[in-house]
Design a protein around this motif. Structure first.
Motif, short mmCIF file in Angstrom:
data_model
loop_
_atom_site.label_atom_id
_atom_site.label_comp_id
_atom_site.label_asym_id
_atom_site.label_seq_id
_atom_site.Cartn_x
_atom_site.Cartn_y
_atom_site.Cartn_z
N MET A 92 0.83 -1.19 0.00
CA MET A 92 0.00 0.00 0.00
C MET A 92 0.86 1.25 0.00
O MET A 92 0.77 2.05 0.92
CB MET A 92 -0.88 0.04 1.25
N PRO A 93 1.69 1.41 -1.00
CA PRO A 93 2.41 2.68 -0.94
C PRO A 93 1.52 3.83 -1.41
O PRO A 93 0.69 3.66 -2.29
CB PRO A 93 3.57 2.48 -1.93
N TYR A 94 1.75 4.96 -0.78
CA TYR A 94 1.17 6.22 -1.25
C TYR A 94 2.34 7.19 -1.42
O TYR A 94 3.10 7.43 -0.48
CB TYR A 94 0.15 6.79 -0.27
N THR A 102 6.22 3.34 -9.91
CA THR A 102 5.42 2.15 -9.57
C THR A 102 6.23 0.88 -9.83
O THR A 102 6.19 -0.08 -9.04
CB THR A 102 4.13 2.16 -10.40
N LEU A 109 8.86 0.47 -7.05
CA LEU A 109 8.30 -0.05 -5.78
C LEU A 109 7.93 -1.53 -5.90
O LEU A 109 7.96 -2.26 -4.91
CB LEU A 109 7.10 0.80 -5.35
N LYS A 147 5.92 -4.40 -3.79
CA LYS A 147 4.55 -3.89 -3.67
C LYS A 147 3.83 -4.12 -5.00
O LYS A 147 4.28 -3.60 -6.04
CB LYS A 147 4.58 -2.38 -3.37
N LYS A 156 1.73 -3.62 -8.19
CA LYS A 156 1.52 -2.33 -8.85
C LYS A 156 0.17 -1.72 -8.51
O LYS A 156 0.02 -0.51 -8.33
CB LYS A 156 1.66 -2.48 -10.37
N SER A 157 -0.84 -2.57 -8.42
CA SER A 157 -2.20 -2.05 -8.20
C SER A 157 -2.35 -1.40 -6.82
O SER A 157 -3.32 -0.69 -6.57
CB SER A 157 -3.23 -3.16 -8.36
N TYR A 158 -1.40 -1.65 -5.92
CA TYR A 158 -1.50 -1.06 -4.57
C TYR A 158 -0.98 0.38 -4.54
O TYR A 158 -1.23 1.09 -3.57
CB TYR A 158 -0.65 -1.86 -3.58
N THR A 159 -0.23 0.79 -5.54
CA THR A 159 0.49 2.06 -5.45
C THR A 159 -0.33 3.23 -6.00
O THR A 159 -0.72 3.24 -7.16
CB THR A 159 1.84 1.96 -6.21
N TYR A 160 -0.56 4.20 -5.11
CA TYR A 160 -1.19 5.46 -5.49
C TYR A 160 -0.09 6.52 -5.56
O TYR A 160 0.75 6.61 -4.66
CB TYR A 160 -2.17 5.93 -4.40
N ILE A 161 -0.12 7.33 -6.61
CA ILE A 161 0.83 8.43 -6.74
C ILE A 161 0.05 9.70 -7.06
O ILE A 161 -0.82 9.69 -7.93
CB ILE A 161 1.85 8.17 -7.87
N TRP A 187 -3.09 11.92 -10.74
CA TRP A 187 -3.23 10.77 -9.82
C TRP A 187 -3.03 9.50 -10.62
O TRP A 187 -3.70 9.30 -11.64
CB TRP A 187 -4.62 10.78 -9.19
N ALA A 188 -2.10 8.68 -10.16
CA ALA A 188 -1.84 7.41 -10.83
C ALA A 188 -2.14 6.25 -9.89
O ALA A 188 -1.86 6.31 -8.70
CB ALA A 188 -0.39 7.33 -11.29
N VAL A 189 -2.71 5.21 -10.47
CA VAL A 189 -2.90 3.94 -9.76
C VAL A 189 -2.32 2.85 -10.67
O VAL A 189 -2.56 2.87 -11.89
CB VAL A 189 -4.38 3.65 -9.49
N ALA A 190 -1.56 1.97 -10.07
CA ALA A 190 -0.96 0.87 -10.83
C ALA A 190 -0.09 1.39 -11.98
O ALA A 190 0.09 0.71 -13.00
CB ALA A 190 -2.04 -0.08 -11.37
N TYR A 212 -7.87 4.66 1.02
CA TYR A 212 -6.74 4.43 1.92
C TYR A 212 -6.83 5.45 3.04
O TYR A 212 -7.05 6.65 2.79
CB TYR A 212 -5.41 4.69 1.21
N LYS A 237 4.95 6.89 1.60
CA LYS A 237 4.39 6.18 2.75
C LYS A 237 4.20 4.73 2.36
O LYS A 237 3.57 4.45 1.34
CB LYS A 237 3.05 6.79 3.16
N VAL A 238 4.72 3.83 3.17
CA VAL A 238 4.49 2.41 2.91
C VAL A 238 3.93 1.75 4.16
O VAL A 238 4.28 2.10 5.28
CB VAL A 238 5.79 1.65 2.51
N ALA A 239 3.06 0.79 3.93
CA ALA A 239 2.57 -0.05 5.02
C ALA A 239 3.67 -1.05 5.35
O ALA A 239 4.22 -1.68 4.45
CB ALA A 239 1.29 -0.76 4.60
N TRP A 275 -2.95 1.87 9.14
CA TRP A 275 -3.29 2.00 7.71
C TRP A 275 -4.53 1.15 7.45
O TRP A 275 -4.54 -0.04 7.76
CB TRP A 275 -2.13 1.51 6.84
#
Lengths: 61, 61, 61, 61, 61, 61
Positions: free
Chosen positions: A1-3, A25, A28, A34, A36-41, B51-54, C40, E7-9, E51
Motif C-alpha cells: 500500500m504505498p502512497y 510504480t 516499488l 509492492k 503495482k495495483s497497490y500504489t497510489y501516486i 493521480w496514478a494507480v498501478a 486508503y 508512505k508504505v505499510a 493503515w
C-alpha cells in the motif's frame, strides 16, 4: 500500500507525469515487492511564488 | 487537535464536502473524544492527470 | 481514490482507529460514491511535544 | 534538511509569502542550526469551501 | 525542487530505501530534468494498525 | 487557520521545538494576520535512514 506524493516546482507535461508514475510504480514493485495495483501516486505542481528555498521564493529576481 | 487531509481524484460538490466534513468531525468526537472545534479538515481535489494507480494516470484511456 | 491522512495529538486505541476507519470509509462511499476498496486511510499519532497550538507545545504546563 | 508545508485558508499576497518564507528560514537557522539553503518551504492556499473547522466549511454562512 | 514523500505499510530495509531513493531521484532527473541535488525524498513506514484499506486496518484478521 | 507541518532530518530538543513554534506562530500573526489560536504546527523528526538528498540516504558514509 504505498502512497507517494510528488511535489515539484513548476509544471510537468502529461507525458512526463505518465512516465514518472510508471517508473516509480515499477521501482516499488521490483525493490519493495509492492503489487503495482497497490500504489497510489499524486502530483502537485507548485508555482514559483509558492515555493521557497534558502528563504527566497523561486520566482524572485 | 485532529488535522484531517482528504485527497480525492476528481471533484466534489460543495454539498458533498459539507456533509463529509460534518460526518468526519462527528466521528472524531464520538469515537476519539475530540471536541468538534478542535478538528481541521482540508479537501484537495486532484485532477485525473495528477493521480496514478498501478502506474497509470487516471485519465488514461 | 480517496487518500485520507488523520493526524491526532496523543494516541488512539486500536479499537478507536478501526471504528474511525470504518466510519470514514462509509462516509466517503455514501456521500462521494467512492467504492470502499479505493479508500486508503493513514493515522499519525503525534506526541504533545510535537504539536503546537497558539505557539505552545501541547505538553506545556 | 527541513521541509515546511504551510497551509492557509484563503490567500496570501506574494509579499506576505516572501516575508513568511524569509522569517521561517531564519528561525530554523538560528534555533535549529539548519543552513538556509537546506530549507524548502511550500505554501498551499486553500479555498474556504475546502477547509472545515468544527464540522463547518469556512465559507458557510 | 522536487519533494517526494513515500508512505508504505510495514517496513523497508535500509537497502531497499537506498535503492528506491536512488531510482526515483534518477527518474526525476531523466524525465523531469530536475538536478539530483534538488530532490528530497522522505520515507514513512506505517504500522498495519495505522493503515486502513476498504475500512479495515491492515493488521485485521 | 494555518496548518504548518515541519519535517526535519534528525531530532530537535523540546526547547528548540518550543521556540520554533513560538516564532512561526508569531510570524503568521504579524505577517498574515492569523490569530495565534488558529495556528496548528506539527513536527516530524525523520531519521537519516528515511531522508534522501541527491539520491543518497542522509546516513550514508
Amino acid at each position: 500500500m504505498p502512497y507517494v506524493d510528488i511535489k515539484v516546482a513548476g509544471t510537468l507535461t502529461r507525458e512526463q507525469k505518465a512516465k514518472i508514475a510508471e517508473e516509480i510504480t515499477d521501482t516499488l514493485e521490483r525493490i519493495a515487492k509492492k503489487p503495482k495495483s497497490y500504489t497510489y501516486i499524486t502530483f502537485t505542481e507548485v508555482a514559483g511564488e509558492n515555493w521557497a528555498v534558502a528563504g527566497d521564493l523561486l520566482d524572485s529576481d
